[in-house]
Write a protein that holds these residues in place. Structure first.
Motif, mmCIF file in Angstrom:
data_model
loop_
_atom_site.group_PDB
_atom_site.id
_atom_site.type_symbol
_atom_site.label_atom_id
_atom_site.label_comp_id
_atom_site.label_asym_id
_atom_site.label_seq_id
_atom_site.Cartn_x
_atom_site.Cartn_y
_atom_site.Cartn_z
ATOM 1 N N GLU A 59 0.832 -1.202 0.000
ATOM 2 C CA GLU A 59 0.000 0.000 0.000
ATOM 3 C C GLU A 59 0.869 1.255 0.000
ATOM 4 O O GLU A 59 0.558 2.236 -0.682
ATOM 5 C CB GLU A 59 -0.924 -0.002 1.223
ATOM 6 C CG GLU A 59 -1.850 1.190 1.271
ATOM 7 C CD GLU A 59 -2.761 1.179 2.485
ATOM 8 O OE1 GLU A 59 -3.436 2.202 2.704
ATOM 9 O OE2 GLU A 59 -2.793 0.174 3.218
ATOM 10 N N CYS A 60 1.946 1.222 0.743
ATOM 11 C CA CYS A 60 2.853 2.366 0.788
ATOM 12 C C CYS A 60 3.401 2.665 -0.605
ATOM 13 O O CYS A 60 3.442 3.825 -1.035
ATOM 14 C CB CYS A 60 3.980 2.081 1.770
ATOM 15 S SG CYS A 60 5.196 3.382 1.886
ATOM 16 N N ILE A 61 3.850 1.636 -1.326
ATOM 17 C CA ILE A 61 4.388 1.835 -2.671
ATOM 18 C C ILE A 61 3.291 2.320 -3.613
ATOM 19 O O ILE A 61 3.514 3.221 -4.434
ATOM 20 C CB ILE A 61 5.051 0.545 -3.197
ATOM 21 C CG1 ILE A 61 6.280 0.205 -2.352
ATOM 22 C CG2 ILE A 61 5.413 0.664 -4.672
ATOM 23 C CD1 ILE A 61 7.354 1.280 -2.330
ATOM 24 N N GLU A 62 2.094 1.764 -3.506
ATOM 25 C CA GLU A 62 0.973 2.237 -4.327
ATOM 26 C C GLU A 62 0.721 3.725 -4.079
ATOM 27 O O GLU A 62 0.541 4.502 -5.026
ATOM 28 C CB GLU A 62 -0.291 1.437 -4.023
ATOM 29 C CG GLU A 62 -0.246 0.013 -4.502
ATOM 30 C CD GLU A 62 -1.440 -0.801 -4.044
ATOM 31 O OE1 GLU A 62 -2.329 -0.260 -3.336
ATOM 32 O OE2 GLU A 62 -1.490 -1.990 -4.385
ATOM 33 N N LYS A 122 10.827 12.475 0.876
ATOM 34 C CA LYS A 122 9.927 13.631 0.745
ATOM 35 C C LYS A 122 8.469 13.185 0.826
ATOM 36 O O LYS A 122 7.650 13.833 1.478
ATOM 37 C CB LYS A 122 10.163 14.354 -0.590
ATOM 38 C CG LYS A 122 11.351 15.263 -0.586
ATOM 39 C CD LYS A 122 11.578 16.068 -1.831
ATOM 40 C CE LYS A 122 10.557 16.069 -2.906
ATOM 41 N NZ LYS A 122 10.948 16.768 -4.125
ATOM 42 N N TYR A 123 8.164 12.071 0.173
ATOM 43 C CA TYR A 123 6.802 11.531 0.237
ATOM 44 C C TYR A 123 6.461 11.161 1.686
ATOM 45 O O TYR A 123 5.395 11.529 2.194
ATOM 46 C CB TYR A 123 6.658 10.317 -0.676
ATOM 47 C CG TYR A 123 5.495 9.435 -0.312
ATOM 48 C CD1 TYR A 123 4.187 9.874 -0.530
ATOM 49 C CD2 TYR A 123 5.687 8.194 0.280
ATOM 50 C CE1 TYR A 123 3.109 9.084 -0.168
ATOM 51 C CE2 TYR A 123 4.618 7.403 0.638
ATOM 52 C CZ TYR A 123 3.334 7.849 0.418
ATOM 53 O OH TYR A 123 2.267 7.073 0.779
ATOM 54 N N ALA A 129 4.611 10.335 7.781
ATOM 55 C CA ALA A 129 5.107 9.027 8.191
ATOM 56 C C ALA A 129 6.423 9.171 8.940
ATOM 57 O O ALA A 129 6.798 8.292 9.716
ATOM 58 C CB ALA A 129 5.279 8.123 6.971
ATOM 59 N N ILE A 130 7.123 10.287 8.700
ATOM 60 C CA ILE A 130 8.350 10.606 9.425
ATOM 61 C C ILE A 130 8.308 12.082 9.814
ATOM 62 O O ILE A 130 7.592 12.871 9.189
ATOM 63 C CB ILE A 130 9.628 10.310 8.606
ATOM 64 C CG1 ILE A 130 9.652 11.117 7.301
ATOM 65 C CG2 ILE A 130 9.773 8.822 8.341
ATOM 66 C CD1 ILE A 130 10.944 11.003 6.509
ATOM 67 N N PHE A 135 13.526 12.992 8.748
ATOM 68 C CA PHE A 135 13.816 13.272 7.335
ATOM 69 C C PHE A 135 15.264 13.718 7.178
ATOM 70 O O PHE A 135 16.000 13.200 6.334
ATOM 71 C CB PHE A 135 12.858 14.350 6.813
ATOM 72 C CG PHE A 135 13.167 14.837 5.432
ATOM 73 C CD1 PHE A 135 12.732 14.143 4.318
ATOM 74 C CD2 PHE A 135 13.889 16.008 5.240
ATOM 75 C CE1 PHE A 135 13.012 14.596 3.038
ATOM 76 C CE2 PHE A 135 14.178 16.473 3.971
ATOM 77 C CZ PHE A 135 13.731 15.763 2.860
ATOM 78 N N GLU A 136 15.696 14.671 7.993
ATOM 79 C CA GLU A 136 17.068 15.183 7.910
ATOM 80 C C GLU A 136 18.084 14.087 8.246
ATOM 81 O O GLU A 136 19.116 13.967 7.579
ATOM 82 C CB GLU A 136 17.254 16.387 8.840
ATOM 83 C CG GLU A 136 16.417 17.598 8.467
ATOM 84 C CD GLU A 136 16.718 18.158 7.079
ATOM 85 O OE1 GLU A 136 17.866 18.036 6.604
ATOM 86 O OE2 GLU A 136 15.801 18.717 6.457
#
Length: 169
Positions: A59-62, A122-123, A129-130, A135-136
């Protein structure tokens, strides 16, 4: 209406082979991402969890694919192309300044992998989700992983083998 093509194609599968690799051939290394692993490299509890929850990753990849589509495929690809050209130039300039010789395919591969991971980060940030802090952190780890010291091939292999485990939180 559900997009059956997307649903049927995003399975998050990994292709794994066991082969004897000639490490002394630069052009061979340029075509591969080598992660040497053994039984001790895998956290069995995490592997079991990921296997039991594989639908979440599909689902995450979709959703990531849909995120790209919403940006517009042409715009997304143009952005990737510009980033690739800039980052590849920066990497090649840095390598040249340190008199390090690397096959162009190797630097291209590492550049593409770093950019792809950055886009996924970025997504992940955009859907919360993060955190920005994560992210950094992951962005820096990605750069260290995909742009290791090129002083010799062995350091590259050691870096890849070191990261050939499931990353800890």
């Amino acid at each position: 209406m559900k997009n059956e093509t997307l649903t049927n194609s995003a399975r998050c599968l990994v292709v794994v082979t066991a082969e004897y690799i000639h490490f002394d051939v630069q052009s061979t290394l340029a075509r591969l991402l080598i992660l040497e692993m053994n039984r001790k490299s895998i956290d069995q509890d995490k592997l079991t969890y990921f296997q039991q929850n594989h639908a979440i990753y599909r689902e995450c990849i979709e959703n990531f694919i849909q995120y790209i589509v919403r940006q517009g495929i042409n715009a997304f690809c143009e952005n990737l192309e510009q980033r690739f050209l800039q980052e590849r130039y920066s990497l090649q300039t840095e390598l040249f300044a340190h008199e390090v010789s690397v096959d162009n395919r190797t630097s291209d591969m590492c550049t593409w992998l770093n950019i792809a991971f950055f886009e996924f980060l970025k997504y992940a940030l955009s859907v919360n989700a993060i955190t920005q802090e994560a992210f950094e952190k992951y962005k820096q780890e990605s750069k260290a992983f995909f742009y290791p010291s090129w002083r010799n091939r062995q350091s590259v292999l050691q870096s890849w083998m070191k990261h050939g485990v499931i990353l800890q939180d």
